[in-house]
Design an enzyme around this catalytic site. Structure first.
Site, PDB file in Angstrom:
ATOM      1  N   ASP A   1       0.818  -1.207   0.000  1.00 34.46           N
ATOM      2  CA  ASP A   1       0.000   0.000   0.000  1.00 34.46           C
ATOM      3  C   ASP A   1       0.856   1.262   0.000  1.00 34.46           C
ATOM      4  O   ASP A   1       2.084   1.205   0.155  1.00 34.46           O
ATOM      5  CB  ASP A   1      -0.907   0.017   1.233  1.00 34.46           C
ATOM      6  CG  ASP A   1      -2.106  -0.892   1.094  1.00 34.46           C
ATOM      7  OD1 ASP A   1      -2.429  -1.282  -0.039  1.00 34.46           O
ATOM      8  OD2 ASP A   1      -2.721  -1.216   2.130  1.00 34.46           O
TER       9      ASP A   1
ATOM     10  N   TYR B   1       8.053 -10.038   5.788  1.00 32.65           N
ATOM     11  CA  TYR B   1       7.918  -8.605   6.060  1.00 32.65           C
ATOM     12  C   TYR B   1       8.604  -8.272   7.381  1.00 32.65           C
ATOM     13  O   TYR B   1       8.668  -9.103   8.294  1.00 32.65           O
ATOM     14  CB  TYR B   1       6.447  -8.206   6.171  1.00 32.65           C
ATOM     15  CG  TYR B   1       5.699  -8.140   4.864  1.00 32.65           C
ATOM     16  CD1 TYR B   1       5.543  -6.933   4.192  1.00 32.65           C
ATOM     17  CD2 TYR B   1       5.135  -9.287   4.304  1.00 32.65           C
ATOM     18  CE1 TYR B   1       4.846  -6.869   2.992  1.00 32.65           C
ATOM     19  CE2 TYR B   1       4.435  -9.230   3.106  1.00 32.65           C
ATOM     20  CZ  TYR B   1       4.294  -8.022   2.455  1.00 32.65           C
ATOM     21  OH  TYR B   1       3.607  -7.959   1.263  1.00 32.65           O
TER      22      TYR B   1
END
Length: 305
Positions: A60, A124
């Protein structure tokens, strides 16, 4: 007659603050996607047909990538040999300047390779900065690269205990964004790794910022639901602040309801980094190796985000 296009796998990184996310957007927006710039750069290499980047992992606006991945097919004019990996890397980086986007590597792969479906795992890292009484205390070179949760120190032991409850295979509906909608893929995911470990500041300047501590939440799975990582980190921070008991994460999992997690519990995007995307050696075989009939052993309908 032109031959078949050459397929390439590229790894690339970017500073997410400058973009609407990694995926392509309409070009008339104030901020566009990283993909817009990648495809603009490859167009400068004069392929004989438009080129599309098929990106492994969606990020995002504000989320960074140390190493995202994509595949692309390049058809050159008749008589022109395919680019080597080194040529493609150099050419793309030349045309990406001055954007904070860099191609890390480029290599030929089989025509059956797919950057999204062939990925074995995605890792991540979320960077936390502790010890800031106010946002103005965040070091200049850390702006937009970490989250400084308010409210004083965190209970790291409680956060680690809570994180253990998230490991394994679960229905992670509670930790996906309510915006995902009814058409979202299956909420069942297997979290292979969740570590909370001390981190480091950029440029080794800890001595200039005594009292500040960096911590990293590292997670690994084959795929994640939309905003799953940021919502898990937000819940862990709530545990560290004493606003939630470790055992409540199990209760949240069992509720399987995105509305069970308060909206403010989602960690902001700037601390999140896509660290790596992993592929198996067989999927990275050069195109001279016979291709598998099935795409990476997966159906094209399997969804990963």
């Amino acid at each position: 007659m032109a031959g078949a296009p050459a397929r390439y796998l590229v790894f690339f990184q970017y500073f997410g603050t400058r973009y609407s996310g990694v995926m392509e957007t309409k070009s008339d927006q104030a901020l566009v996607g990283v993909q817009n710039y990648l495809e603009k750069a490859v167009a400068q290499l004069r392929p004989s047909a438009p080129v599309k980047f098929h990106i492994s992992s969606r990020t995002d606006r504000g989320v960074h990538a140390l190493a995202n991945a994509a595949h692309l097919d390049i058809q050159r004019a008749p008589g022109r040999p395919p680019f080597t990996g080194a040529q493609l890397l150099q050419g793309l980086n030349h045309h990406l300047r001055p954007e904070p986007i860099r191609i890390l590597s480029a290599q030929r792969v089989s025509s059956t390779f797919h950057a999204r479906f062939c990925a074995l795992s995605r890792t991540y890292v979320y960077r936390l900065l502790l010890g800031c009484a106010h946002r103005s205390q965040i070091p200049v070179f850390e702006q937009d690269l970490c989250w400084a949760p308010p409210g004083g120190p965190l209970d790291i032991a409680a956060m680690r205990a809570a994180g253990q409850l998230l490991l394994g295979t679960h229905d992670f509906s509670t930790f996906r964004s309510p915006r995902a909608g009814a058409a979202a893929p299956s909420p069942v995911r297997t979290l292979q790794l969740l570590q909370l470990r001390p981190g480091r500041g950029l440029l080794g300047q800890q001595r200039l910022h005594r009292g500040l501590e960096f911590w990293e939440v590292k997670v690994k799975s084959k795929s994640f639901l939309y905003r799953q990582v940021r919502r898990m980190v937000g819940a862990l921070v709530a545990v560290g602040q004493g606003r939630m008991a470790p055992g409540q994460l199990r209760e949240l999992l069992e509720l399987r309801d995105p509305r069970a997690l308060p909206p403010h519990a989602t960690a902001p995007p700037q601390g999140l980094f896509l660290h790596s995307v992993e592929y198996g050696p067989a999927d990275l075989a050069p195109p001279s190796v016979p291709a598998e009939e099935e795409l990476c052993g997966l159906s094209r309908e399997e969804s990963v985000t």
